[in-house]
Structure formats: C-alpha cells, structure tokens
Design a protein around this motif. Structure first.
Motif, short mmCIF file in Angstrom:
data_model
loop_
_atom_site.label_atom_id
_atom_site.label_comp_id
_atom_site.label_asym_id
_atom_site.label_seq_id
_atom_site.Cartn_x
_atom_site.Cartn_y
_atom_site.Cartn_z
N TYR A 1 -39.55 38.63 -40.87
CA TYR A 1 -38.90 39.93 -40.90
C TYR A 1 -37.43 39.85 -40.57
O TYR A 1 -36.98 38.94 -39.88
N ILE B 1 -38.14 46.29 -37.07
CA ILE B 1 -38.23 45.63 -38.37
C ILE B 1 -37.62 46.56 -39.41
O ILE B 1 -38.01 47.72 -39.54
N SER C 1 -42.22 47.45 -34.76
CA SER C 1 -41.69 46.43 -33.86
C SER C 1 -42.65 45.26 -33.81
O SER C 1 -43.86 45.42 -33.96
N GLU C 2 -42.10 44.07 -33.59
CA GLU C 2 -42.91 42.85 -33.50
C GLU C 2 -43.77 42.85 -32.25
O GLU C 2 -44.77 42.15 -32.17
N TYR D 1 -34.54 42.04 -38.54
CA TYR D 1 -34.57 43.03 -37.46
C TYR D 1 -33.20 43.68 -37.29
O TYR D 1 -32.17 43.11 -37.62
N ASP E 1 -34.35 45.22 -32.47
CA ASP E 1 -35.78 44.97 -32.25
C ASP E 1 -36.72 45.81 -33.12
O ASP E 1 -37.89 45.95 -32.82
#
Length: 182
Positions: free
Chosen positions: A95, A102, A19-20, A97, A100
C-alpha cells in the motif's frame, strides 16, 4: 452485474479511510480487487452486445437468438477468467500511505493495473467502433433491400434502428466511464 460491482466497490474504496493497524486493510484490498474485476468484466461484456447486434442485423431472419446457451456459458466463462487474470496484480500489492491511512496500492502495482486498463479499454474502443460502423452499414443496406414492402420495412427498420441506438448509447456511456477511470 459487473458494473454494479464496480460502483459499489468504488464507493467503499473512495469513501472510507483504511489503516494497516486494523483488519479493515483486507476490506480495502478486497473492495479494490472487486472494483477492478467489475470494471474489466463490464468492459469485456460490452463488445458481446455489439457483436450480437451485428450478427442479428446481418442475418436474413433477424432472430435475436444467435448464440446457444452453450456458447453463452463459454463467453461468460471467458469474460470471468480474463477479468480474474487482469485483476491478479491487486492481491500481492503493498500500500501507499498518507498519515498512516491507506490511499492506494503501491506505485508499481498501480502502474501495472493502469497499463492493463488502458490496453483493455483501447481494445474495447477499437472493437466497438468497428462493430458500430459495420452495423450502421448493414442498417443502410437493409433499408435499401427492404424498400418494396413498406409495412415490413418500417417494422424491421424501427426495431433494428432502436437496437443500434441502444448499442451506440451503451458504447458511448462506457467510453465516457473509461475516460474517467484512465
């Protein structure tokens, strides 16, 4: 080494969710980059084996030491540099998604990497295909040339045939891996 890097990094990219929101995003990009680097390095290294085998079977003395240490270092450096250059589009990529998480690099970077992979694999297939044909022709020529001395012929032919089989199997296995990745 390159193939091992590919397998390990592919498992990291494929098995974990990134996840970012967290620092794990850097693990995804690093693992993805290492995977591409290993894939390119392994692909570039396989023709070295085929070229070496062809040079060995083509020579009269059948010496396995065709390349000096200096030549080997240069070939390995060339393999490394080309692998790094072909992996460069990974690092500035954004990225894609899904919920939420990647799932991949953005489509443009993925397309660039796919094109470079296809070109690399096509060059690999052409190079190894040509070298396998040339090596098999040399093996047949060698068999005709060595018919007089049965013991020597049998020993040399067995060794060279075994090396040809090994190179062929390596090429075929890498071709199958190539088709799966493209």
């Amino acid at each position: 080494i390159y193939s091992v890097l590919t397998v390990i990094s592919f498992q990291i990219v494929g098995q974990f969710k990134f996840s970012e929101k967290y620092w794990t995003v850097y693990i995804f990009k690093t693992a993805f980059g290492v995977n591409m680097f290993g894939s390119k390095g392994a692909t570039l290294g396989k023709p070295y084996i085929a070229i070496h085998q062809y040079l060995v079977i083509r020579s009269r003395e059948f010496s396995e030491k065709k390349w000096t240490a200096s030549v080997m270092r240069r070939l390995m450096l060339l393999q490394f540099v080309i692998s790094v250059v072909l992996t460069a589009p990974v690092w500035p990529a954004s990225y894609a998604y899904q919920k939420d998480v990647i799932i991949a690099l953005e489509p443009l970077n993925t397309l660039i990497l796919k094109v470079s992979s296809v070109v690399t694999y096509l060059l690999y297939i052409m190079c190894n295909g040509l070298l396998l044909v040339l090596t098999s022709r040399e093996l047949l020529r060698l068999r005709g040339y060595l018919k007089e001395d049965a013991a020597t012929t049998r020993s040399i032919m067995t060794q060279q045939r075994n090396m040809f089989i090994i190179v062929s199997v390596c090429s075929l296995s890498h071709l199958i891996k190539t088709l799966q990745q493209v």
